[in-house]
Enzyme design. Structure first.
Site, mmCIF file in Angstrom:
data_model
loop_
_atom_site.group_PDB
_atom_site.id
_atom_site.type_symbol
_atom_site.label_atom_id
_atom_site.label_comp_id
_atom_site.label_asym_id
_atom_site.label_seq_id
_atom_site.Cartn_x
_atom_site.Cartn_y
_atom_site.Cartn_z
ATOM 1 N N ASP A 81 0.827 -1.210 0.000
ATOM 2 C CA ASP A 81 0.000 0.000 0.000
ATOM 3 C C ASP A 81 0.861 1.260 0.000
ATOM 4 O O ASP A 81 1.876 1.339 0.699
ATOM 5 C CB ASP A 81 -0.911 -0.012 1.232
ATOM 6 C CG ASP A 81 -2.073 0.957 1.110
ATOM 7 O OD1 ASP A 81 -2.504 1.232 -0.028
ATOM 8 O OD2 ASP A 81 -2.570 1.420 2.161
ATOM 9 N N HIS A 179 -8.144 9.512 4.548
ATOM 10 C CA HIS A 179 -7.476 8.565 5.429
ATOM 11 C C HIS A 179 -7.743 8.959 6.886
ATOM 12 O O HIS A 179 -7.879 10.130 7.207
ATOM 13 C CB HIS A 179 -5.968 8.566 5.169
ATOM 14 C CG HIS A 179 -5.608 8.092 3.799
ATOM 15 N ND1 HIS A 179 -4.962 8.886 2.877
ATOM 16 C CD2 HIS A 179 -5.807 6.906 3.189
ATOM 17 C CE1 HIS A 179 -4.775 8.202 1.756
ATOM 18 N NE2 HIS A 179 -5.279 7.001 1.919
ATOM 19 N N GLY A 180 -7.805 7.960 7.772
ATOM 20 C CA GLY A 180 -8.077 8.236 9.176
ATOM 21 C C GLY A 180 -9.567 8.310 9.441
ATOM 22 O O GLY A 180 -10.398 8.028 8.574
ATOM 23 N N GLY A 208 -9.527 5.170 2.516
ATOM 24 C CA GLY A 208 -10.195 5.839 3.632
ATOM 25 C C GLY A 208 -11.571 5.281 3.910
ATOM 26 O O GLY A 208 -12.512 6.025 4.188
ATOM 27 N N ASN A 229 -10.374 0.126 1.086
ATOM 28 C CA ASN A 229 -9.307 0.035 2.077
ATOM 29 C C ASN A 229 -9.813 0.381 3.483
ATOM 30 O O ASN A 229 -10.465 1.418 3.671
ATOM 31 C CB ASN A 229 -8.168 0.984 1.717
ATOM 32 C CG ASN A 229 -7.399 0.548 0.501
ATOM 33 O OD1 ASN A 229 -7.829 -0.324 -0.258
ATOM 34 N ND2 ASN A 229 -6.243 1.148 0.295
#
Length: 283
Positions: A81, A179-180, A208, A229
Site C-alpha cells: 500500500d 485517510h483516518g 479511507g 481500504n
C-alpha cells in the site's frame, strides 16, 4: 497466486461487489482477517503499509500472509500500500507480495504517468497487478498526510488518459474520502465517480473506508468501486480489545490477544458484509 489479485478485482468489478482490503500490523491481525474471511467464504486482500515497512515488517508479514493463504480455501492475497518509489516495488516483488500500489499522486501528471508506467512494466513482467492513484486523498495514514486545502479530486478525463498511458489494473480515486477517522460524515462525490467509471472501465479503489456510512459505500460499489481500504478502524478495534484483554488476563498474553482478535473480527465482519451489497455468496 500472483494472478489472484487481478482476477478477484476484475470479477468484483463485473459483478458489482468490492473486495475488502485490510491493513495489518502484526501476525494476530493477519490471522483475524483470514479467519473471518474463511468463515464468511469470501476473498480478501491483506495490505502491508508504510508504517509496518518502516518497522522492518514487510518480509515477515508477507511470509505469514503466505502461510495463511496456503491453507485457505478462498483467495487471500497481499498488497503493498502507498508505495512512492520504484525500489520499494522491486523489494515487494522479491518478498512475494501479489499486488502493488504505486502512489505518485503528489508528482505532476506527466511524472506520475512515467513512474506508474515503469512500475506496471516491472510488475506485469512477473504477473503482478498494479494499483495507481490520481488526485490527492485527504487525511493522514502512515506517511501520507494531505491537508483539506490540498485535496485534489480526480478528474474523469484525466483519469482516462492516466489509465490508457500507464496500463494500471486498478485506480485509487479521490472523490471525498479521507485517510483516518472523519470529523464529520463524509460525502462521496458519486456523480464524479460514475463519470470516472465511464471513462476508465477498470476496477476503482476507495481509500479511507473507515468511517464511511454503509449506504455510501454500497452506492460507490455500483459505480465501479471494487476494492475498499480499511485501516484506522481495525487498529483502534485491535488496541481496544488488547487493552481489555490485558485487564482481564494480566498474566496470560495468549488469552489477552484472543480478545483483541475477537474485537477485530467484529469490525472485519461488518466491513465484509458492507462490501457485498447483494449478499454473501461463495466467490
Amino acid at each position: 497466486m500472483p494472478l489472484y489479485t487481478g482476477t478477484i478485482l476484475k470479477r468484483a468489478y463485473e459483478e458489482r461487489y468490492a473486495v475488502p482490503a485490510f491493513s495489518v500490523h502484526n501476525y494476530a491481525m493477519i490471522e483475524a482477517v483470514v479467519e473471518e474471511a474463511r468463515e464468511l467464504q469470501v476473498p480478501v486482500l491483506i495490505q502491508i503499509g508504510q508504517r509496518a515497512i518502516r518497522y522492518g515488517q514487510m518480509r515477515s508479514l508477507q511470509n505469514h500472509i503466505a502461510l495463511q493463504a496456503a491453507v485457505s480455501p478462498y483467495p487471500v492475497v497481499s498488497h503493498l500500500d502507498h508505495c512512492h518509489d520504484f525500489e520499494q516495488i522491486i523489494e515487494a516483488l522479491r518478498a512475494g507480495l501479489t499486488s502493488c500500489m504505486i502512489d505518485a499522486s503528489m508528482r505532476t501528471l506527466d511524472e506520475n504517468i512515467l513512474l506508474t508506467r515503469k512500475v506496471v512494466e516491472a510488475c506485469h513482467a512477473v504477473g503482478v497487478p498494479v494499483e495507481g492513484e490520481l488526485g490527492a486523498i485527504g487525511g493522514v495514514e502512515d506517511d501520507v498526510s494531505v491537508a483539506d486545502d490540498e485535496v485534489v479530486f480526480t478528474a474523469p478525463d484525466v483519469a482516462e488518459r492516466y489509465v490508457r498511458e500507464t496500463g494500471v489494473d486498478s485506480l485509487a480515486v479521490a472523490i471525498g474520502s479521507a485517510h483516518g477517522m472523519y470529523k464529520r460524515e463524509p460525502s462521496l462525490d458519486l456523480d464524479r465517480l460514475a463519470a470516472i467509471n465511464r471513462h476508465c472501465g477498470i476496477p476503482l479503489v476507495l481509500h479511507g473506508g473507515s468511517g464511511i456510512p454503509r449506504w455510501q459505500i454500497q452506492k460507490a460499489i455500483q459505480f465501479g468501486i471494487s476494492k475498499i481500504n480499511f485501516d484506522t478502524e481495525l487498529r483502534l478495534a485491535y488496541l481496544e480489545g488488547l487493552k481489555s484483554g490485558c485487564e482481564r488476563h494480566s498474566d496470560d498474553p495468549f488469552q489477552a490477544e484472543q480478545i483483541a482478535k475477537e474485537r477485530l473480527r467484529e469490525v472485519i465482519r461488518e466491513k465484509i458484509h458492507w462490501s457485498f451489497p447483494g449478499g454473501l455468496v461463495q466467490r
